[in-house]
Write an enzyme that holds these catalytic residues in place. Structure first.
Site, PDB file in Angstrom:
ATOM      1  N   ASP A  69       0.839  -1.205   0.000  1.00  0.00           N
ATOM      2  CA  ASP A  69       0.000   0.000   0.000  1.00  0.00           C
ATOM      3  C   ASP A  69       0.869   1.247   0.000  1.00  0.00           C
ATOM      4  O   ASP A  69       0.554   2.243  -0.653  1.00  0.00           O
ATOM      5  CB  ASP A  69      -0.872   0.036   1.261  1.00  0.00           C
ATOM      6  CG  ASP A  69      -2.069  -0.871   1.123  1.00  0.00           C
ATOM      7  OD1 ASP A  69      -3.002  -0.749   1.915  1.00  0.00           O
ATOM      8  OD2 ASP A  69      -2.054  -1.713   0.205  1.00  0.00           O
ATOM      9  N   ASP A  73       0.694   4.143  -2.696  1.00  0.00           N
ATOM     10  CA  ASP A  73       0.434   5.546  -2.354  1.00  0.00           C
ATOM     11  C   ASP A  73       1.525   6.455  -2.912  1.00  0.00           C
ATOM     12  O   ASP A  73       1.249   7.563  -3.382  1.00  0.00           O
ATOM     13  CB  ASP A  73       0.351   5.713  -0.828  1.00  0.00           C
ATOM     14  CG  ASP A  73      -0.938   5.130  -0.285  1.00  0.00           C
ATOM     15  OD1 ASP A  73      -1.022   4.880   0.932  1.00  0.00           O
ATOM     16  OD2 ASP A  73      -1.865   4.894  -1.088  1.00  0.00           O
ATOM     17  N   LEU A 119     -23.067 -27.962   8.443  1.00  0.00           N
ATOM     18  CA  LEU A 119     -23.584 -29.305   8.717  1.00  0.00           C
ATOM     19  C   LEU A 119     -22.844 -29.930   9.883  1.00  0.00           C
ATOM     20  O   LEU A 119     -21.632 -29.739  10.034  1.00  0.00           O
ATOM     21  CB  LEU A 119     -23.369 -30.191   7.484  1.00  0.00           C
ATOM     22  CG  LEU A 119     -24.199 -29.840   6.251  1.00  0.00           C
ATOM     23  CD1 LEU A 119     -23.645 -30.554   5.027  1.00  0.00           C
ATOM     24  CD2 LEU A 119     -25.655 -30.234   6.475  1.00  0.00           C
ATOM     25  N   GLU A 152     -26.048 -37.774  -0.898  1.00  0.00           N
ATOM     26  CA  GLU A 152     -25.444 -37.173  -2.099  1.00  0.00           C
ATOM     27  C   GLU A 152     -24.026 -36.742  -1.751  1.00  0.00           C
ATOM     28  O   GLU A 152     -23.717 -36.533  -0.572  1.00  0.00           O
ATOM     29  CB  GLU A 152     -26.255 -35.949  -2.538  1.00  0.00           C
ATOM     30  CG  GLU A 152     -26.128 -34.801  -1.563  1.00  0.00           C
ATOM     31  CD  GLU A 152     -27.245 -33.775  -1.664  1.00  0.00           C
ATOM     32  OE1 GLU A 152     -27.219 -33.016  -2.613  1.00  0.00           O
ATOM     33  OE2 GLU A 152     -28.109 -33.755  -0.770  1.00  0.00           O
ATOM     34  N   LYS A 154     -20.732 -34.667  -0.875  1.00  0.00           N
ATOM     35  CA  LYS A 154     -20.464 -33.353  -0.290  1.00  0.00           C
ATOM     36  C   LYS A 154     -19.379 -32.725  -1.156  1.00  0.00           C
ATOM     37  O   LYS A 154     -18.229 -33.169  -1.163  1.00  0.00           O
ATOM     38  CB  LYS A 154     -19.996 -33.501   1.159  1.00  0.00           C
ATOM     39  CG  LYS A 154     -19.798 -32.163   1.840  1.00  0.00           C
ATOM     40  CD  LYS A 154     -19.589 -32.366   3.337  1.00  0.00           C
ATOM     41  CE  LYS A 154     -19.618 -31.041   4.081  1.00  0.00           C
ATOM     42  NZ  LYS A 154     -18.548 -30.110   3.688  1.00  0.00           N
ATOM     43  N   ARG A 175     -21.679 -17.317   1.045  1.00  0.00           N
ATOM     44  CA  ARG A 175     -22.200 -17.586   2.375  1.00  0.00           C
ATOM     45  C   ARG A 175     -21.792 -16.515   3.389  1.00  0.00           C
ATOM     46  O   ARG A 175     -22.555 -16.170   4.279  1.00  0.00           O
ATOM     47  CB  ARG A 175     -21.692 -18.951   2.839  1.00  0.00           C
ATOM     48  CG  ARG A 175     -22.148 -19.276   4.223  1.00  0.00           C
ATOM     49  CD  ARG A 175     -21.897 -20.713   4.540  1.00  0.00           C
ATOM     50  NE  ARG A 175     -21.152 -20.803   5.769  1.00  0.00           N
ATOM     51  CZ  ARG A 175     -20.970 -21.905   6.442  1.00  0.00           C
ATOM     52  NH1 ARG A 175     -21.438 -23.035   5.979  1.00  0.00           N
ATOM     53  NH2 ARG A 175     -20.313 -21.914   7.555  1.00  0.00           N
ATOM     54  N   LYS A 326     -29.730 -36.322   4.249  1.00  0.00           N
ATOM     55  CA  LYS A 326     -30.812 -35.418   4.658  1.00  0.00           C
ATOM     56  C   LYS A 326     -32.097 -36.212   4.806  1.00  0.00           C
ATOM     57  O   LYS A 326     -32.376 -37.091   3.979  1.00  0.00           O
ATOM     58  CB  LYS A 326     -31.021 -34.323   3.596  1.00  0.00           C
ATOM     59  CG  LYS A 326     -29.824 -33.403   3.449  1.00  0.00           C
ATOM     60  CD  LYS A 326     -29.926 -32.495   2.249  1.00  0.00           C
ATOM     61  CE  LYS A 326     -28.602 -31.778   2.013  1.00  0.00           C
ATOM     62  NZ  LYS A 326     -28.477 -31.173   0.701  1.00  0.00           N
ATOM     63  N   CYS A 455       4.700 -21.786  32.447  1.00  0.00           N
ATOM     64  CA  CYS A 455       4.319 -21.241  31.151  1.00  0.00           C
ATOM     65  C   CYS A 455       5.575 -20.791  30.401  1.00  0.00           C
ATOM     66  O   CYS A 455       6.363 -20.012  30.934  1.00  0.00           O
ATOM     67  CB  CYS A 455       3.377 -20.058  31.369  1.00  0.00           C
ATOM     68  SG  CYS A 455       3.058 -19.140  29.860  1.00  0.00           S
TER      69      CYS A 455
HETATM   70  S1  IVH Z   1     -26.553 -29.017   2.581  1.00  0.00           S
HETATM   71  C1  IVH Z   1     -28.545 -26.498   5.832  1.00  0.00           C
HETATM   72  N1  IVH Z   1     -25.461 -30.491   0.704  1.00  0.00           N
HETATM   73  O1  IVH Z   1     -20.995 -28.158   2.999  1.00  0.00           O
HETATM   74  C2  IVH Z   1     -27.621 -27.407   5.150  1.00  0.00           C
HETATM   75  N2  IVH Z   1     -24.111 -28.842   1.758  1.00  0.00           N
HETATM   76  O2  IVH Z   1     -20.344 -28.249   5.846  1.00  0.00           O
HETATM   77  C3  IVH Z   1     -26.967 -26.818   3.995  1.00  0.00           C
HETATM   78  N3  IVH Z   1     -21.854 -28.696   0.868  1.00  0.00           N
HETATM   79  O3  IVH Z   1     -21.943 -24.886   3.725  1.00  0.00           O
HETATM   80  C4  IVH Z   1     -25.923 -27.628   3.417  1.00  0.00           C
HETATM   81  N4  IVH Z   1     -22.060 -30.255  -0.657  1.00  0.00           N
HETATM   82  O4  IVH Z   1     -21.270 -25.382   1.335  1.00  0.00           O
HETATM   83  C5  IVH Z   1     -25.283 -29.513   1.595  1.00  0.00           C
HETATM   84  N5  IVH Z   1     -24.633 -31.805  -1.011  1.00  0.00           N
HETATM   85  C6  IVH Z   1     -24.459 -30.841  -0.123  1.00  0.00           C
HETATM   86  C7  IVH Z   1     -23.227 -30.159  -0.002  1.00  0.00           C
HETATM   87  C8  IVH Z   1     -23.098 -29.175   0.965  1.00  0.00           C
HETATM   88  C9  IVH Z   1     -21.246 -29.366  -0.120  1.00  0.00           C
HETATM   89  C10 IVH Z   1     -21.221 -27.669   1.711  1.00  0.00           C
HETATM   90  C11 IVH Z   1     -22.020 -26.409   1.888  1.00  0.00           C
HETATM   91  C12 IVH Z   1     -22.136 -26.210   3.359  1.00  0.00           C
HETATM   92  C13 IVH Z   1     -21.042 -27.071   3.886  1.00  0.00           C
HETATM   93  C14 IVH Z   1     -21.373 -27.534   5.283  1.00  0.00           C
END
Ligand code: IVH
Length: 730
Positions: A69, A73, A119, A152, A154, A175, A326, A455
């Protein structure tokens, strides 16, 4: 990079830039303005325009500043000085006329209509069975009633919320902290998987899913970047995040991002009755739904599908880090609702960690904000699943000695010694851990590790209270390590999250005699304590006029702070983000919470432990903190600098029980006690465990006894379960 680090990306980038710019040949030294004739002034103005434009691109578009910076500047100042001397040479594209977006304001902010949650995690089959059992208990369902789930992959990317109004994409937001995200609408519109318009969709539809990058696209992007001499990304997730968070959507367009929809936020009309049917509707609207999504009829079939996905993991072409389960029935999802930050009806079953063996070269002791002495393994660097690891946690002294906190052997009692060959494991983004030790490879002279009893930072005795797994420094705020760690926690993402004030800057201010920050309140008095603060700061290495001013602006912005962030920021032991949220919801205002905590301790203990999710240990820790005069004084001094905002009561609008204190007693027949409590809280009521003069309603189930009698005596309104359900319209 972790999300927290991404948030403060400027820190590391500035350091990198300082190194790079030092040997950058074309930056050179600017000639003195007085020495310039007209011709050389014009040449110099062109050179400066180029350099400044390049710096702007690197900073605002690539998330990777190339100069500090201060250097930036200086370039702007030279440009302005030459223009002042030769006004007619001022260029049409003069950098003086361009207002570069301030770094902290790169993106607009969007408040999510429904919070974006995370989650709960599971790591083994027992956790999955317990998930199913917990849901059954909550809903009052027996083991033999059918209960379907979806499973499904992740996706390892970053979540995005897309809001459609009357079928048009109204905005797209990352988010962020779950409540407020960054406005990345223009960028989302460049992603091929994201429809711009929907036909026959509900009037309001928020689609949520994961932005990610496929392996082949990631490798091609990095190859191009390497060839052009620009920054490469460490993994596809960082590449996806860096590509989505671009101020210039044309850059996002040139990056091959993908989007899998997995859920929704606000909806003006339901999509379907089940999770899977809703996803299918999203697919009909044009979204990509992960093809490995299945309906499963219980824990066994969830596990079978988990194994099937795991077996295909390497061939999928994109990163996944587990399988998400879910509950399929949306009416049941609704009944289960949410904990502070996670839904009760979903679970992330993570893949097992990656492991590798290496040599333990040393053990360092770090002192945390609550004084805990944490042993950190210094390792001979080793590649663990694609990441070079040289540090790992050793948890605490028992863990090193080969026993758990109850004294039971772990690793069959094998201790860990410096010089040992140890097994490192790493799961997702979390800090790597030491899992095991190879006794056959132990050097002859390896001695048992002697855990320090003082410590290492302040020399105070480090003691272990009964029942505590950590040995803690007794120096309190005399210990500089505790002070500085508290400050780092205070500015961290879930707490005050002050732009431009990360861990690194805290370390700098902490040891700064001219501009000292030793307590959280010092952050907010810095400018008033020293009228020259900006001037002093901008002359420091790594700082400039812009970043100094931005810092003070960011500090001022945080003077208005939601009560939950304030409470979490205090760093009181056991008060994490979820507990802070629960406390905020229960007390509503800072004044109410402070009054309770500084009142009679027994009453405070009773009120706190009555809150669903707050146990006696946490309650004690809070009460003790406020009973400690210097701590209480420090909190009050801080509070005087701030406007602490009252908690928002979820869905309480129009609720007949918002703000009321209610008590359940006796046996409820239509729902379990846990569900009744959670529903009442969702409607903005406070649920207490005992009847007092403060109680507004007592709901007396079957066989209600002494509480009902006490309520009658106190003149509290007493209703039965049916009347309660009618009252809340259930
Ligand atoms: S459901 C209220 N499904 O994992 C529940 N999340 O650790 C909303 N993610 O912030 C999440 N694949 O970014 C869901 N098939 C999936 C996902 C998924 C990746 C991510 C999502 C979430 C994070 C939570």
């Amino acid at each position: 990079m972790t999300t927290a680090q991404e948030g403060k990306a400027q820190e590391g980038a500035l350091e990198d830039a300082a190194i790079r710019s030092a040997d950058d040949p074309d930056q050179g030294n600017a000639p003195a303005v007085e020495a310039l004739d007209r011709d050389s002034a014009a040449v110099e103005l062109a050179r400066l325009a180029d350099l400044i434009a390049r710096a702007d691109r690197a900073y605002h578009q690539d998330d990777a500043p190339e100069i500090t910076d201060a250097e930036y500047d200086a370039l702007k100042r030279s440009n302005a000085a030459i223009e002042a001397r030769f006004p007619d040479l001022k260029r049409a594209d003069s950098p003086s006329d361009r207002v570069g977006a301030a770094p902290a304001e790169g993106f607009g902010k969007i408040r999510h209509a429904r919070r974006m949650l995370s989650l709960a995690n599971a790591f083994d089959y027992d956790d999955v069975r317990e998930f199913d059992a917990r849901i059954r208990r909550y809903l009052g369902l027996g083991a033999d009633s059918a209960l379907a789930y979806t499973a499904e992959p992740k996706i390892d990317g970053l979540s995005l919320s897309l809001r459609y109004e009357r079928g048009q994409l109204a905005h797209a937001a990352t988010r962020g902290d779950g409540e407020t995200g960054e406005d990345v609408t223009a960028n989302a519109l460049t992603i091929a998987d994201i429809p711009h318009t929907l036909t026959n969709a509900p009037e309001v539809l928020e689609v949520r899913g994961e932005v990610h990058m496929r392996h082949e696209d990631f490798h091609a992007l990095n190859a191009r970047a390497a060839k052009a001499g620009s920054r490469t990304f460490a993994n596809p997730r960082n590449a996806a995040a860096g590509s989505l968070r671009q101020l210039d959507p044309e850059i996002t367009r040139s990056r091959p991002l993908r989007f899998f929809a997995y859920g929704w936020g606000e909806l003006s009309a339901p999509l379907a009755e089940t999770q899977l049917d809703s996803l299918n509707r999203l697919r009909d609207f044009g979204f990509s739904i992960n093809p490995l999504t299945r309906r499963c009829d219980g824990p066994d079939s969830l596990l079978a599908h988990y194994r099937a996905i795991e077996a295909q993991r390497a061939e999928l072409g994109y990163d996944i880090d587990g399988v998400v389960y879910k509950l399929d029935d949306l009416a049941l999802q609704e009944r289960l609702g949410f904990r502070a930050t996670t839904p009760r009806w979903a679970l992330a079953h993570k893949f097992p960690a990656e492991t590798a063996w290496t040599v333990l070269e040393g053990i360092d002791i770090q002192v945390g904000r609550t004084g805990a002495l944490s042993p950190v393994a210094r390792l001979k660097p080793v590649n663990v699943g694609g990441v070079l690891v040289s540090n790992a946690t050793l948890h605490n002294e028992d863990y090193i000695a080969g026993r758990d906190s109850r004294g039971q052997p772990i690793r069959e009692g094998r201790d860990i010694r410096i010089g040992d060959r140890v097994q490192v494991y790493r799961a997702g983004d979390v800090i790597p851990k030491i899992a095991d030790v190879d006794l056959a490879a132990r050097p002859q002279d390896a001695a048992p590790y002697a855990f320090p009893e003082t410590c290492p930072e302040c020399g105070s005795p480090a003691v272990r209270e009964p029942g505590d797994s950590a040995r803690r420094c007794t120096g309190g705020l005399v210990c500089p390590a505790q002070q500085v760690e508290r400050l780092k926690h205070f500015v961290s993402r879930g707490a005050f999250d002050i732009d431009g004030l990360g861990a690194k800057q805290i370390e700098m201010f902490f040891t700064d005699d001219q501009l000292p920050i030793r307590t959280p309140a010092d952050i907010f008095t810095l400018a008033e304590r020293d009228a020259e603060a900006v001037t002093k700061l901008k002359n420091r290495p790594g700082w400039g006029e812009t970043s100094a001013r931005n810092l003070f602006r960011a500090i001022d912005e945080r003077r208005r702070i939601p009560i939950n962030r304030f409470l979490f920021g205090l760093g009181i032991r056991h008060v994490g983000e979820s507990a802070a949220q629960l406390l905020a919801r229960h007390f509503g205002s800072w004044q109410a919470l402070r009054d309770s905590l500084t009142g009679p301790p027994e009453a405070a203990l009773e009120e706190l432990t009555d809150i669903n999710g707050i146990g006696p240990v946490l309650a004690r820790s809070l009460i003790d903190a406020f009973a400690n005069p210097s701590e209480c004084e420090a909190i009050d001094t801080l509070a005087r600098q701030l406007e602490i905002l009252d908690a928002e009561r979820p869905q309480a609008e129009g609720s007949p029980v918002a703000g009321q204190t209610i008590v359940f007693t006796g046996t409820l027949t239509r729902m379990t006690r846990a569900e009744a409590k959670a529903r009442a809280e969702a409607l903005g009521a406070r649920v207490a465990g005992s009847v007092s003069a403060k109680t507004d309603i007592l709901i007396a189930g079957e066989g209600a006894g002494s509480k009902a009698a006490k309520a009658e005596a106190l003149g509290v309104r007493v209703i039965d379960e049916d009347a309660w359900l009618a009252l809340i319209g259930a």
